[in-house]
Design a protein around this motif. Structure first.
Motif, short mmCIF file in Angstrom:
data_model
loop_
_atom_site.label_atom_id
_atom_site.label_comp_id
_atom_site.label_asym_id
_atom_site.label_seq_id
_atom_site.Cartn_x
_atom_site.Cartn_y
_atom_site.Cartn_z
N ARG A 10 0.85 -1.19 0.00
CA ARG A 10 0.00 0.00 0.00
C ARG A 10 0.88 1.23 0.00
NH1 ARG A 10 -4.48 2.35 3.58
NH2 ARG A 10 -3.28 1.70 5.38
N GLY A 11 0.70 2.10 -0.96
CA GLY A 11 1.54 3.28 -1.05
C GLY A 11 1.51 3.87 -2.46
N ARG A 12 0.87 3.14 -3.40
CA ARG A 12 0.81 3.62 -4.79
C ARG A 12 -0.20 4.75 -4.90
NH1 ARG A 12 -1.73 2.56 -9.33
NH2 ARG A 12 -3.22 1.19 -8.32
N MET A 13 0.17 5.82 -5.62
CA MET A 13 -0.79 6.92 -5.81
C MET A 13 -1.96 6.44 -6.66
SD MET A 13 -0.25 10.83 -7.20
CE MET A 13 -0.54 10.59 -8.95
N LEU A 14 -3.17 6.91 -6.36
CA LEU A 14 -4.33 6.58 -7.20
C LEU A 14 -4.10 7.15 -8.60
CD1 LEU A 14 -7.52 7.27 -5.03
CD2 LEU A 14 -6.15 5.19 -5.22
N GLU A 15 -4.79 6.58 -9.57
CA GLU A 15 -4.72 7.08 -10.94
C GLU A 15 -5.45 8.42 -11.03
OE1 GLU A 15 -2.91 5.76 -13.33
OE2 GLU A 15 -2.31 4.23 -11.89
N PRO A 16 -5.02 9.31 -11.95
CA PRO A 16 -5.64 10.63 -12.07
C PRO A 16 -7.17 10.59 -12.13
CG PRO A 16 -3.68 10.56 -13.42
CD PRO A 16 -3.85 9.17 -12.85
N LEU A 17 -7.75 9.64 -12.86
CA LEU A 17 -9.22 9.60 -12.95
C LEU A 17 -9.87 9.38 -11.59
CD1 LEU A 17 -10.25 7.63 -16.17
CD2 LEU A 17 -10.83 9.98 -15.53
N GLU A 18 -9.23 8.50 -10.78
CA GLU A 18 -9.78 8.25 -9.44
C GLU A 18 -9.61 9.49 -8.56
OE1 GLU A 18 -8.76 3.90 -8.07
OE2 GLU A 18 -7.16 4.66 -9.35
N ILE A 19 -8.46 10.17 -8.70
CA ILE A 19 -8.23 11.38 -7.90
C ILE A 19 -9.29 12.43 -8.28
CG2 ILE A 19 -6.61 13.25 -7.36
CD1 ILE A 19 -4.34 11.26 -7.82
N ILE A 20 -9.62 12.50 -9.56
CA ILE A 20 -10.65 13.46 -9.98
C ILE A 20 -11.99 13.12 -9.30
CG2 ILE A 20 -12.04 14.25 -11.96
CD1 ILE A 20 -9.45 14.27 -13.59
N GLY A 21 -12.29 11.84 -9.17
CA GLY A 21 -13.50 11.43 -8.45
C GLY A 21 -13.48 11.96 -7.02
N HIS A 22 -12.33 11.87 -6.35
CA HIS A 22 -12.22 12.37 -4.98
C HIS A 22 -12.31 13.90 -4.95
CE1 HIS A 22 -11.29 8.71 -2.69
NE2 HIS A 22 -10.82 8.27 -3.83
N ILE A 23 -11.77 14.56 -5.97
CA ILE A 23 -11.85 16.03 -6.04
C ILE A 23 -13.32 16.44 -6.18
CG2 ILE A 23 -11.33 18.03 -7.53
CD1 ILE A 23 -8.60 16.70 -8.12
N ARG A 24 -14.06 15.72 -7.03
CA ARG A 24 -15.50 16.04 -7.21
C ARG A 24 -16.23 15.89 -5.88
NH1 ARG A 24 -16.72 14.63 -13.35
NH2 ARG A 24 -18.74 15.52 -12.91
N LEU A 25 -15.92 14.78 -5.16
CA LEU A 25 -16.58 14.56 -3.86
C LEU A 25 -16.29 15.71 -2.91
CD1 LEU A 25 -16.12 10.91 -2.58
CD2 LEU A 25 -18.24 12.05 -3.24
N ALA A 26 -15.03 16.15 -2.89
CA ALA A 26 -14.62 17.22 -1.97
C ALA A 26 -15.34 18.51 -2.33
CB ALA A 26 -13.10 17.42 -2.03
N LEU A 27 -15.47 18.81 -3.64
CA LEU A 27 -16.13 20.05 -4.06
C LEU A 27 -17.64 19.99 -3.80
CD1 LEU A 27 -14.34 20.66 -7.50
CD2 LEU A 27 -13.99 21.96 -5.39
N ALA A 28 -18.18 18.76 -3.75
CA ALA A 28 -19.65 18.60 -3.67
C ALA A 28 -20.19 18.69 -2.26
CB ALA A 28 -20.03 17.24 -4.26
N ARG A 29 -19.31 18.77 -1.27
CA ARG A 29 -19.78 18.53 0.10
C ARG A 29 -20.90 19.45 0.56
NH1 ARG A 29 -14.95 18.43 3.79
NH2 ARG A 29 -14.44 20.16 2.41
N LYS A 30 -20.95 20.68 0.02
CA LYS A 30 -22.04 21.57 0.47
C LYS A 30 -23.11 21.71 -0.61
CE LYS A 30 -19.06 24.08 3.62
NZ LYS A 30 -17.78 24.59 3.18
N GLY A 31 -23.22 20.73 -1.50
CA GLY A 31 -24.16 20.81 -2.61
C GLY A 31 -25.62 20.77 -2.14
N ARG A 32 -26.53 21.02 -3.10
CA ARG A 32 -27.96 21.12 -2.75
C ARG A 32 -28.52 19.81 -2.23
NH1 ARG A 32 -30.49 23.05 -8.16
NH2 ARG A 32 -32.49 23.15 -7.07
#
Ligand code: CTP
Length: 403
Positions: free
Chosen positions: A164-186
Motif C-alpha cells: 500500500r503506497g501507490r498513488m491513485l490514478e488521475p481519474l480516481e483522484i478526480i472522483g475524490h476532487i469532485r466529492l470534496a467540491l460537492a460537500r455543500k451541494g444542494r
C-alpha cells in the motif's frame, strides 16, 4: 457544465516518481473547465518541470523561487485564499509530516497554512514508508483535522515491491476532487438510489437474456447526484464501467435481485431514479444444467418479471422518507403518450421520455434526446445532449422536487 467548470483548484506536486501523473491530472482538470494553479516543491522539480504544468494548465506554475520573489509577501495568502481546494498529488511522506506539523519552510507548506478551503492529499511512497508508525501518526493527525485522503492504493511500486503506497490514478483522484467540491451541494444530507444497466435473466448456467443497455446514463446520474452532494447507492448489473468515486455500488443480475436491492435501499432513501432497462420477461423454468444440442431445440417459456416501479408505487406509503421517484421511458413510437401513461400507472413524480428511434439517442450512444414529463402535467423538452448533461439536468429537477 460540471462541478469542475470554473472550480479553482490549487495543485501541490511533491517529490515522487508519481509526479509525472500529476501533469495528466492537471491536464484533465483543465480540460473539464477547472482553473488549476500549481505549486512544485524542490523535490517535484527533480522529476518534472514547471513548464510542463504551465503548458497544460495555461497558468503560471509556482516553485520555491517564488517564495522569495517580488510578490512573496502576498503570494501564498493569495493562492491559499482564492482556491476552493488544495490537492496534493503526489503527496510524499515528507509533505505529510509538513502538513501535520504546520511546517512552513517551502511555498507549499506556507500556502497550506493559508488555505481557506479543504485539503485533499493523494499519498505516494513505498509501502514500508507508508506503514511506518511515524507516517501513520501524521496520517492520523491529518484525518482528525479533516484533511481528505485519496488512497493510497495497493499495487506494484517503482521500487519493484508491492504493497500500500501507490498513488491513485488521475481519474480516481478526480472522483475524490469532485466529492470534496460537492460537500455543500444542494443534495447534501440526502440519499439517492440510482439503478443502471440492463438486468439478466438466466436460461441455464451459461446463458441469459438481456438487452442493449450500457449503463452509461445510470452511471452519469449517479455521478451527477454525487456532484450535488448526495449519498448515492448505485444498483447495477456488472457493466464494466468505472464506479463513480463515493457511490455505494450494489451489483445485481436478475430483475428479482434488483427489486430486492431497490426496496431495501428505498427504506432510507429520499429519491429513486430508475434508469435501469429492467427485463420485462424472465424464463419460467431455469435449467439447472447446461442445455445440450444433442437434446434438440429447447422450448424456452417466458413469464412476466417483477415490475420494480410498480412494486415501489404499491409500497409508497410505507417508504416514509421517499419523496421523489423518477423513471425513464425508452420508446420507439408515440413517445409522449406512452411516457405519460407510464408516469401515471407507476405513480412517478417525473419521467424522462427517451426517443430511441433516433440514431443519436438511446442505447450504446453517448447522447440522448429526452423530454421530461412531470406529475403536475408540465413538459420540458431538452435539446439533444450528452448523457452527462442529461444526468445533470434530471438530478437538478429531482433536487427541485425534493426542495
Ligand atoms: N421498469 C421497472 N420494472 C420493470 C420494467 C421497467 O421498474 N420490470 C422501470 C424502468 O426502469 C423505467 C420505467 O419502468 O424507469 C419504464 O420502463 P420501460 O421499459 O420503458 O417500460 P415498461 O414498463 O417495461 O413497459 P414497455 O416495455 O411495455 O414499454
Amino acid at each position: 457544465m460540471s462541478i469542475l467548470t470554473g472550480a479553482r483548484i490549487l495543485l501541490g506536486v511533491t517529490g515522487s516518481i508519481a509526479a509525472y501523473k500529476a501533469a495528466d491530472l492537471a491536464s484533465r482538470l483543465t480540460q473539464q473547465g477547472a482553473m488549476v494553479d500549481v505549486i512544485l516543491t524542490q523535490g517535484a522539480e527533480k522529476f518534472i518541470t514547471p513548464l510542463t504544468f504551465q503548458s497544460v494548465s495555461g497558468r503560471k506554475a509556482y516553485t520555491d523561487a517564488d517564495l522569495w520573489g517580488g510578490q512573496a509577501h502576498v503570494l501564498h495568502v493569495g493562492l491559499g485564499h482564492s482556491a476552493e481546494l488544495l490537492v496534493i498529488a503526489p503527496c510524499t511522506a515528507n509533505t505529510l509530516f509538513r502538513l501535520a506539523h504546520g511546517q512552513a519552510d517551502n511555498l507549499l507548506g506556507v500556502t497550506a497554512l493559508a488555505m481557506n478551503g479543504a485539503t485533499l492529499v493523494a499519498p505516494a511512497m513505498d509501502a514500508g514508508m507508508y506503514e511506518h508508525p511515524a507516517t501513520q501518526e501524521n496520517v492520523r493527525i491529518l484525518h482528525e483535522r479533516g484533511v481528505l485522503f485519496a488512497g493510497p492504493a495497493e499495487g506494484r511500486m517503482a521500487s519493484g515491491l508491492s504493497g500500500r503506497g501507490r498513488m491513485l490514478e488521475p481519474l480516481e483522484i478526480i472522483g475524490h476532487i469532485r466529492l470534496a467540491l460537492a460537500r455543500k451541494g444542494r443534495l447534501s444530507g440526502k440519499r439517492v438510489v440510482v439503478t443502471a444497466g440492463g438486468t439478466q435473466e438466466p436460461i441455464d448456467p451459461v446463458r441469459y437474456i438481456t438487452n442493449r443497455s450500457s449503463g452509461k446514463q445510470g452511471y452519469a446520474l449517479a455521478q451527477a447526484a454525487l456532484d450535488a452532494g448526495a449519498q448515492v447507492r448505485l444498483v447495477t448489473h456488472p457493466t464494466g464501467l468505472p464506479a463513480p468515486v463515493g457511490a455505494e455500488v450494489v451489483e445485481v443480475r436478475t430483475t428479482a435481485e434488483m427489486l430486492a436491492a431497490v426496496l431495501e435501499a428505498c427504506q432510507e432513501a429520499d429519491a429513486l431514479i430508475m434508469a435501469a432497462a429492467v427485463a420485462d420477461f424472465r424464463v419460467a423454468q431455469v435449467s439447472e444444467h447446461k442445455l445440450k444440442k444433442r437434446d434438440g431445440l429447447p422450448r424456452v417459456e417466458l413469464v412476466a418479471a417483477d415490475d420494480i416501479l410498480a412494486n415501489v408505487a404499491q409500497m409508497r406509503e410505507k417508504l416514509a422518507r421517499l419523496r421523489v421517484v423518477a423513471g425513464f421511458a425508452a420508446e420507439s413510437r408515440d413517445l409522449l403518450q406512452n411516457a405519460g401513461d407510464k408516469l401515471k400507472s407507476k405513480r412517478l413524480d417525473l419521467i424522462a421520455a427517451n426517443d430511441i428511434s433516433a440514431v443519436d439517442a438511446g442505447f450504446a450512444v453517448d447522447t440522448n434526446r429526452i423530454t421530461l414529463l412531470f406529475a403536475d402535467g408540465r413538459q420540458e423538452p431538452l435539446p439533444l445532449m450528452g448523457k452527462d448533461d442529461a444526468a445533470e439536468t434530471i438530478v437538478s429537477r429531482v433536487t427541485a422536487l425534493l426542495e
